[in-house]
Every structure is written in structure tokens, then in C-alpha cells.
Design an enzyme around this catalytic site. Sequence first.
Site, short mmCIF file in Angstrom:
data_model
loop_
_atom_site.label_atom_id
_atom_site.label_comp_id
_atom_site.label_asym_id
_atom_site.label_seq_id
_atom_site.Cartn_x
_atom_site.Cartn_y
_atom_site.Cartn_z
N HIS A 105 -1.33 -4.47 1.19
CA HIS A 105 -0.04 -3.79 1.28
C HIS A 105 1.06 -4.81 1.57
O HIS A 105 0.91 -5.67 2.44
CB HIS A 105 -0.07 -2.74 2.40
CG HIS A 105 1.19 -1.95 2.50
ND1 HIS A 105 1.51 -0.95 1.59
CD2 HIS A 105 2.23 -2.02 3.37
CE1 HIS A 105 2.67 -0.44 1.92
NE2 HIS A 105 3.14 -1.07 2.99
N ASP A 140 -1.76 4.05 4.25
CA ASP A 140 -1.45 2.70 4.75
C ASP A 140 -1.66 2.61 6.25
O ASP A 140 -1.04 1.79 6.93
CB ASP A 140 0.00 2.31 4.40
CG ASP A 140 0.23 2.22 2.90
OD1 ASP A 140 -0.72 1.90 2.16
OD2 ASP A 140 1.37 2.48 2.46
N SER A 187 -0.38 -7.31 4.39
CA SER A 187 -1.52 -6.91 5.22
C SER A 187 -2.70 -6.49 4.36
O SER A 187 -2.53 -5.79 3.36
CB SER A 187 -1.14 -5.73 6.12
OG SER A 187 0.00 -5.97 6.89
N ARG A 212 -1.85 5.26 -6.35
CA ARG A 212 -2.26 6.64 -6.17
C ARG A 212 -2.58 6.87 -4.70
O ARG A 212 -3.18 6.00 -4.04
CB ARG A 212 -3.52 6.95 -6.99
CG ARG A 212 -3.33 6.86 -8.49
CD ARG A 212 -2.54 8.02 -9.02
NE ARG A 212 -3.22 9.30 -8.76
CZ ARG A 212 -2.64 10.48 -8.95
NH1 ARG A 212 -1.40 10.56 -9.38
NH2 ARG A 212 -3.31 11.60 -8.69
N ASN A 240 -7.41 -2.31 0.84
CA ASN A 240 -6.13 -2.34 0.14
C ASN A 240 -5.32 -3.53 0.63
O ASN A 240 -5.49 -4.00 1.76
CB ASN A 240 -5.34 -1.05 0.41
CG ASN A 240 -4.05 -0.98 -0.37
OD1 ASN A 240 -4.01 -1.29 -1.56
ND2 ASN A 240 -2.97 -0.57 0.29
#
Length: 225
Positions: A113, A149, A140, A95, A111
Site C-alpha cells: 500500500h 488496508d 507499507s 478490488r 498487499n
Amino acid sequence: MVRQTPVSTLVLISGGGSNLQALIDESRRGLPIAIDAVISNEPQAYGLVRARDAGVATRVLCHRGFPDRQGFDRALMRLIDEFRPGLILLAGFMRILTPAFVARYRGRLFNIHPSLLPDFRGLDTHRRALAAGVRVHGASVHYVTADLDGGPVVLQARVPVLPGDSPEVLSERVLRQEHVIYPLAVRWFAEGRLVLGDDGRPYLDGQVLDRPRLLEDLTDRNQVV
């Protein structure tokens, strides 16, 4: 200063939850977090099974029941705040979060990624990396900001792109490194070593991280366990 008690942690997922499993496994081996809940926007996400098997509370908040992104995020914030987490981890949470959500949890929202950010933000990173002909790909860990991001990256793992790689094969190679670097960055935060400064830059052990740490450069065992 190193914290003495585990950090209350909440994990957001949408799918299989392999990074969630890595975090659960590392918490059992001494990673100083307590995963109090897992929330999924997908009712059938296998990560919910992983959480339940580990005795972790689960909640489902399906985004399809909301007319807009803002409404979903407001409901998600209310649900998260019931657990009062000190740390929130996105682990395959598919999301895009609103600025209001990100601002509420500034400095404690991370997060993982599947690319070497800032390269290949967004989706389909492995296919795009192969199409671009890069020789090195990776993963990452970054603070989450309103820029998709685009938050400060704290740790990366580089993965070679090999002849004949398919997106699926490359994905598996990258995923193995995700399972290493996410718990490591979480450890830095949980021990009080990693913070997001008022200037928007990450600090590790009191020193600004002008560039992400690379897993391959961490030769001190105290840095990688």
C-alpha cells in the site's frame, strides 16, 4: 526454519504491474518463490504483458461480468484454487475483497500500500498526503484482512516529502521503495521467517512484531537481500 523449495505464488493485478515486475526480477535473482500465475480483473492491464514476457501463465476475470462483489470473489477463489498457491500477492489489485475471500487465504495473503499505514488508507494517498502537509510519506507491506488496508503491517519504507512535490512526483519516489520492500517481505515469508499467529499478530523469526520494521533500520545485509 528456512524453506528449501520455492513457494508457489500467485499475483493479482489490475494495472501496470511494476511491483509484479519487481517480484519477477527478484525471483530470477534468488527470491525463493515461483510465480505460477498472474490474474487480472482488467483485460487490458499492462501487467499481463509483463507476465507473458516472463513466461508466467495469465488469467483474466473481469469483475464487470458479475452482479455483485460476492459472486466475483467466489469465481476468483475457484480460479486461484486451480493453482493451489502457498502465497497470494496483491500488486495494484483494485478490488475490495469480501471477508469470505480473506478468510480463505488467511496468513498467506499480502498487499503493498502506498502510504505509511495506518495513515491514508484507501485511494489517492499521495494527493491526500500532500494536502495534509506531512513531511514523511512512504509505503507499507501488510497482511490482508477484512479491514480495508487495516491488516498487520510488517515492513515500511519512509520517503521524504520535498518542496514542490506533485502527487505524480511523490508517487514515483514511493514506488521505487515499494519495489524494495515488497520482495523483502515476501522473502521473509518464503523462507519461513514471517508468519501470522493464531492471535492475529505477525511474527518474524519467532518474535512478535509489535510495530512494523522500517527499511532504513535494516542494517544487516542478510535482512535486506
